[in-house]
Enzyme design. Structure first.
Site, short mmCIF file in Angstrom:
data_model
loop_
_atom_site.label_atom_id
_atom_site.label_comp_id
_atom_site.label_asym_id
_atom_site.label_seq_id
_atom_site.Cartn_x
_atom_site.Cartn_y
_atom_site.Cartn_z
N ARG A 42 -42.89 -97.72 -62.95
CA ARG A 42 -41.51 -98.02 -62.53
C ARG A 42 -40.65 -98.45 -63.71
NH1 ARG A 42 -38.69 -102.54 -59.47
NH2 ARG A 42 -37.23 -101.57 -58.04
N ILE A 68 -32.19 -98.64 -57.64
CA ILE A 68 -33.55 -98.17 -57.44
C ILE A 68 -34.12 -99.07 -56.35
CG2 ILE A 68 -34.37 -99.59 -59.40
CD1 ILE A 68 -36.66 -97.62 -59.81
N SER A 69 -34.73 -98.47 -55.33
CA SER A 69 -35.17 -99.24 -54.17
C SER A 69 -36.30 -100.20 -54.54
CB SER A 69 -35.65 -98.30 -53.06
OG SER A 69 -34.73 -97.27 -52.86
N GLN A 70 -36.50 -101.16 -53.64
CA GLN A 70 -37.57 -102.13 -53.77
C GLN A 70 -38.92 -101.39 -53.65
OE1 GLN A 70 -36.79 -105.01 -50.81
NE2 GLN A 70 -38.72 -106.10 -51.07
N PRO A 71 -39.88 -101.64 -54.55
CA PRO A 71 -41.14 -100.91 -54.50
C PRO A 71 -41.84 -100.93 -53.14
CG PRO A 71 -41.03 -102.23 -56.50
CD PRO A 71 -39.79 -102.55 -55.71
#
Ligand code: SAH
Length: 221
Positions: A42, A68-71
């Site tokens: 990431r 960028i979205s939360q993992p």
């Protein structure tokens, strides 16, 4: 402990272990998804000021005012999508390219689109550097899908619409699955899973989420 680094968060192996542990503890348990997420760094998708927070379970700013979205949300969406090795997947909302890179390890081919040309350009450079040759990324308005490449086994939308866009439903194969956030952009949205069955579409509500809105038309950059 002797021999341990002063800052364990700086040790890549330790960092990866904590990253995967956080995913598991938030419900990402599918081993294929976890393996794919272990393989995609990431950190490569987060630039500048926030780069050192890339391994924390939080959304982060990227270019063009996007995120960028939360993992863990990436993991849960990927898990809900239930991607099979021969699948052709469409992603609407390339953003940093992180979600597409994970899908590339699970699917035969990934088509991804974003309304920001600059994001697509940057993501394509990363895909090339990572040797992810099964991703095709272009700038276009994903609310209309990608009719020339349709139908798709799986569709994932990483920006929120008020309702599932009709063209995307139409481009889903019978037996196909689409995962997307729906709801007003300034309120809590719901992550839903749509399955195209013999007798029509089935809808399942998964959890509350918060995404940037799906906006019509190409952006200026
Ligand atoms: N999946 C991304 C995060 C996406 S953020 C990642 O892994 O980093 C949502 C993205 O959706 C933004 O980049 C935004 O530009 C894009 N977007 C919003 N509306 C769109 C539309 N109509 N067509 C294509 N992309 C759109």
């Amino acid at each position: 402990m002797t021999g341990a680094p002063d800052h364990p968060q700086d040790d890549p192996a330790e960092r990866k272990m904590r990253f995967l542990f956080a995913l598991r503890s938030r419900g990402v348990t599918d081993s294929r998804v976890l393996t794919a997420m272990e393989r995609v760094d990431r950190g490569a998708f987060v630039k500048g000021l926030f780069a050192d927070r890339a391994y924390e379970d939080m959304p982060l700013p990227i270019s063009c005012g996007q995120t960028i979205s939360q993992p863990s949300v990436v993991g849960l969406m990927t898990q809900a999508l239930n991607v099979q090795p021969r699948d052709v997947v469409l992603e609407v909302g390339t953003g940093s390219g992180y979600q597409a890179a994970i899908l590339a390890h699970l699917a035969r081919r990934v088509y991804t689109v974003d309304r920001h040309r600059r994001l697509v350009r940057e993501a394509v450079d990363l895909f090339r550097a990572m040797d992810l040759t099964n991703i095709t990324a272009v700038a276009r308005d994903g609310s209309f899908g990608w009719p020339e490449q349709a139908p798709f086994d799986r569709i994932i939308v990483t920006a929120a619409a008020e309702d599932p866009p009709g063209p995307l439903l139409a481009q889903l194969k019978p037996g196909g699955v689409m995962v997307l956030p729906v709801g007003q952009s300034d309120a809590v949205q719901s992550l839903i899973k749509v399955t195209r069955g013999e007798k029509g579409f089935e809808y399942e509500e998964l959890r509350p989420v918060r995404f940037v809105p799906l906006v019509e038309g190409l952006a200026s950059e």
